[in-house]
Design an enzyme around this catalytic site. Structure first.
Site, PDB file in Angstrom:
ATOM      1  N   ASP A 145      36.641 -26.529 -15.402  1.00 44.36           N
ATOM      2  CA  ASP A 145      35.320 -26.557 -16.019  1.00 44.36           C
ATOM      3  C   ASP A 145      34.718 -25.178 -16.307  1.00 44.36           C
ATOM      4  OD1 ASP A 145      35.941 -29.135 -15.421  1.00 44.36           O
ATOM      5  OD2 ASP A 145      34.034 -29.668 -14.537  1.00 44.36           O
ATOM      6  N   GLU A 165      33.167 -33.722  -2.341  1.00 44.62           N
ATOM      7  CA  GLU A 165      33.829 -33.205  -3.539  1.00 44.62           C
ATOM      8  C   GLU A 165      34.229 -31.739  -3.357  1.00 44.62           C
ATOM      9  OE1 GLU A 165      32.862 -32.832  -8.349  1.00 44.62           O
ATOM     10  OE2 GLU A 165      31.242 -33.239  -6.929  1.00 44.62           O
TER      11      GLU A 165
END
Length: 817
Positions: A553, A787
């Site tokens: 990302d 996460e």
């Protein structure tokens, strides 16, 4: 005679004039013929171009020509009865469905009565519900599961057991046990809502299930105690889609009902009542209006309720799967799970304590219990399509990263998921990989994010729905395939490995096309270089334009996207992929020389140095049009004197470039810099390992007591926001998937003879201990696997539960790489 002579003379007396006229006539004809020819050619070219554009536009939605890896009925009750029913609805707290396109789905909602919050309905996994923890403690992926859900002042334990028999996947029973938290002052009254719904097929009388019966047994205080007082309500209506079930229930609630147990006073409670859908035009597709029935039971904690599904084709049922019979079967499954877990991972033999072993079982079980079976159509687009198109309908069996935030399939996540699942059940890995490769189109492209069905689409922001066929994702499924090949070579006659060879044979044509798509569409500007497509082009709003396709990302890449970029991580993924293709081709007796040449070329350390070694950073790096002199500054908005400020646009944060970019190495030290080491491209005697180990162990760069941070603390973009709304993501936090690859690589180089073997082995022990201790500690403290983890405190952050690749902690604990 005279007349004839005169005529002859007239004809021959002006030969030049006649020639000129004829010449003029011929040029005109030629011009006309050329014009006609050009028109015909133009029309032919125009229609040919239209045809070609139409043909190219269809390619994106044309599936691969080879036979599917999976037969059409491979997931059916007839072919695979033991896997037909399952907890294949990861997006809900508790529910089951079949592995079929138009499944009957079952699920549970619940709500606390007489609470300060008017309606606290729970159904789909939502971080906003702020539960103290939820997840599977045990789940074998086949026949049973045990889950705990910790709400504000009570805990729900959901258990299920399947029993094979008949022609439709057999029977199953749910048991839900509610217990009050010891700190709760009053015993709460809660409503459980059990439902069955048809997935866009209309009637619940599904042909694939034949006749069946669902029984809701009365709640009891314990397995053998007397029945408790309960109030019952019932809802039967039509649903326009599974994503609307929560809204339907919420809009049918009414407080006109009275709860009046013998030992307490009367109180009004909230329950389902008549549902009147809003007036809407009749849908064009009648399947969108499907049956939905719900049974509500309201009872005071503690209690236990069982729900029985009994298949009509199960004719020789030994006894009903309930009460003591269910308990007996459940205990047998638990014992078998414990034995298989220890045999597979050997954590007790390694001296790990009971609490850490229990955590590891939960991590594996959450990945297995988070497997989803989805069916639907992706929305895709190519440069030849003016508007997005619907991909052909398809099924996908896949693990999901997060039940609350990402309850769908992600291509690059799945390869990491299957590293763990292939250890537990290679058949799951074969089937999941086959499902993914059966979605490849004729070009060799797989949509990287699978958003199949109404429920999946309801969780995705609109801007991420359309998938574009020039965009890749790391081909991590090659990691899982590499593991299957290793298992086959180590144990070719074992029951778990025998099906791998025929599986690879059916997979191979699609695998070839998939590899070739990467090797042609993602090439870089220089020979044997690679470049991720799909970078954000709006450089005005991003501190550093994102590269979502890489999976990392917002990790810093070249500041100004261009065709001149070379990406070191993609180079290494292709080295891995070509090596795995070589192994698979050899196994199958197929030509492997071209794959081997590609692998040898991409693994050439001299080439890697030439393309990606930065002498300034003394590390591997991307290359592109880049400057570090960038920052986010508030946009200047001119407001004329005397004019009210609120009538003018709000000032945004926009990128300011203080020094023009130039072609150069990006020099961002972090995960990207490690890829030649992570994927074992570097030779064991490479002097570059010395620099990598030094950077890794430096606390001012990558090292933390909790794992390696994603970007060096010394980097200008460390923990910098990418926009005014986008917090740093891969710019400092610790990610377990990459840390797993680091530990795996250290283990590899620590076991391989070379000048850096001892250093690798020492780093391995230290980093492994840091990672597994922190992930376990955060789970014990918060009830969740996360996460990512904060690089300063080790605290879990991001979406939760995240039992996708963060569950690779189990392999780190087991030292299985």
């Amino acid at each position: 005679m005279g007349r004839q002579r005169k005529r002859v003379l007239r004809e021959t007396c002006h030969p030049t004039t006649q020639g000129k006229k004829k010449k003029k006539l011929d040029i005109g004809k030629i011009f006309i013929n050329i014009s006609i020819g050009l028109c015909i050619f133009s029309l032919t070219w125009f229609f040919y171009a239209l045809y070609m554009r139409s043909s190219l536009a269809k390619r994106v939605v044309t599936l691969h020509h080879s036979p599917p890896v999976l037969d059409a009925n491979s997931s059916s009750a007839e072919v695979s009865p033991e896997r037909f029913w399952g907890s294949y609805r990861p997006q809900v707290y508790f529910g089951m469905k079949t592995r079929s396109p138009r499944s009957v789905v079952t699920g549970m909602m619940w709500m606390r009565q007489f609470s300060e919050v008017d309606v606290n309905l729970r159904h789909t996994c939502e971080q906003g519900d702020r539960l103290q923890g939820y997840g599977w403690l045990m789940h074998d992926g086949l026949s049973f599961g045990v889950q705990e859900i910790h709400d504000s002042d009570f805990t729900l334990t959901t258990e299920f057991v399947k029993r094979m028999g008949g022609e439709h996947g057999g029977d199953w029973t749910w048991r839900i046990t509610a217990k009050q938290h010891s700190s709760a002052p009053d015993a709460p009254v809660i409503s459980l809502m059990f439902y069955a719904a048809a997935d866009t097929q209309g009637s619940l009388e599904a042909h694939e299930l034949g006749n069946f019966k669902i029984t809701f047994r009365k709640p009891v205080a314990g397995e053998s105690s007397s029945a408790k007082y309960a109030s019952y309500n019932y809802l039967q209506t039509l649903s326009p889609g599974l994503d609307r079930l929560t809204d339907i229930v919420r809009n049918s609630l009414n407080r006109r009902f009275v709860y009046s147990p013998p030992s307490d006073g009367k109180r009004q409670y909230i329950a389902v009542d008549t549902y009147k859908p809003p007036h809407q035009p009749k849908p064009a597709d009648p399947r969108k209006e499907s049956d939905f029935v719900l049974h509500q039971v309201t009872v005071q904690v503690p209690f236990q309720i069982e729900v029985l599904f009994e298949s009509g084709s199960f004719r020789n049922r030994p006894n009903q799967l309930s009460a003591a019979a269910m308990t007996e079967e459940l205990e047998e499954r638990k014992a078998a799970f414990d034995a298989k877990f220890e045999k597979t991972f050997g954590l007790q033999a390694k001296g790990l304590g009971h609490a850490q072993v229990k955590f590891s079982k939960a991590a594996l079980s959450n990945m297995l219990g988070g497997m989803g079976y989805f069916y639907g159509q992706s929305v895709v687009q190519s440069v030849y399509n003016e508007y997005p198109l619907l991909y052909p309908e398809g099924a996908l069996l896949t693990a999901v990263p997060s039940r609350s935030f990402f309850p769908r399939g992600f291509l690059w996540d799945e390869g990491f998921h299957q590293l763990l699942l292939s250890k537990w059940d290679p058949q799951v890995t074969r089937e999941a990989t086959a499902h993914w490769l059966d979605l490849v189109n004729m070009e060799g492209w797989i949509p990287r994010e699978q958003i199949l069905g109404d429920e999946a689409r309801s969780k995705v922001p609109a801007e991420f729905v359309v998938q574009r066929n020039e965009n890749a994702n790391p081909p991590t499924l090659f990691l899982a395939l590499q593991k299957l090949v290793e298992q086959l070579q180590a144990n070719p006659d074992s029951e778990s490995s025998r099906p791998t060879l025929p599986f690879l044979r059916r997979l191979y044509p699609r695998l070839q096309t998939w590899f070739e798509w990467y090797n042609t569409t993602q090439t870089g500007p220089l020979p044997n270089s690679y470049r991720w497509r799909g970078r954000d082009k709006d450089t005005n709003l991003f501190l550093n334009p994102k590269t979502l396709t890489s999976g990392l990302d917002d990790y810093p890449r070249a500041s100004h996207p261009s065709v001149e970029e070379r990406h070191v991580d993609l180079h290494c993924w292709m080295a891995l992929a070509s090596g795995t293709m070589t192994s698979v081709a050899r196994l199958l007796g197929e030509p492997h020389q071209e794959y081997e040449r590609t692998h040898q070329t991409l693994s050439d350390n001299a080439l890697l140095d030439e393309l990606h070694w930065s002498n300034q950073l003394r590390s591997f790096s991307d290359y592109g049009n880049h400057t570090q002199a960038v920052s986010l500054q508030q946009e200047k908005v001119y407001v004329p004197p005397g004019q009210p400020r609120h009538q003018f646009p709000v000032a945004r944060l926009v990128r300011s470039v203080r020094r023009a970019p130039k072609p150069q190495f990006v020099n961002a030290l972090g995960y990207i810099s490690l890829f030649p080491f992570l994927l074992h491209v570097l030779t064991p005697d490479s002097p570059k390992l010395e620099h990598i180990f030094k950077d890794m162990r430096d606390g001012d760069k990558l090292w933390t007591p909790y794992g390696l941070r994603s970007l060096s603390r010394a980097d200008p973009l460390y923990m910098k926001r990418n926009t005014e709304h986008d917090a740093p993501y891969w710019r400092g936090p610790i990610w377990i998937n990459i840390n797993y690859l680091v530990v795996r690589a250290l283990h590899h180089y620590g076991k391989t003879e070379g000048p850096y073997q001892e250093k690798a082995a020492a780093l391995y022990q230290e980093l492994r201990t840091n990672i597994m201790n922190n992930v376990y500690r955060q789970y014990a403290d918060t009830g969740y696997i996360w996460e990512q983890y904060n690089d300063s405190t080790g605290s879990g952050q991001g979406s939760h539960p995240f039992t996708g690749w963060s569950a690779l902690t189990v392999l780190i604990m087991a030292e299985q790489y």
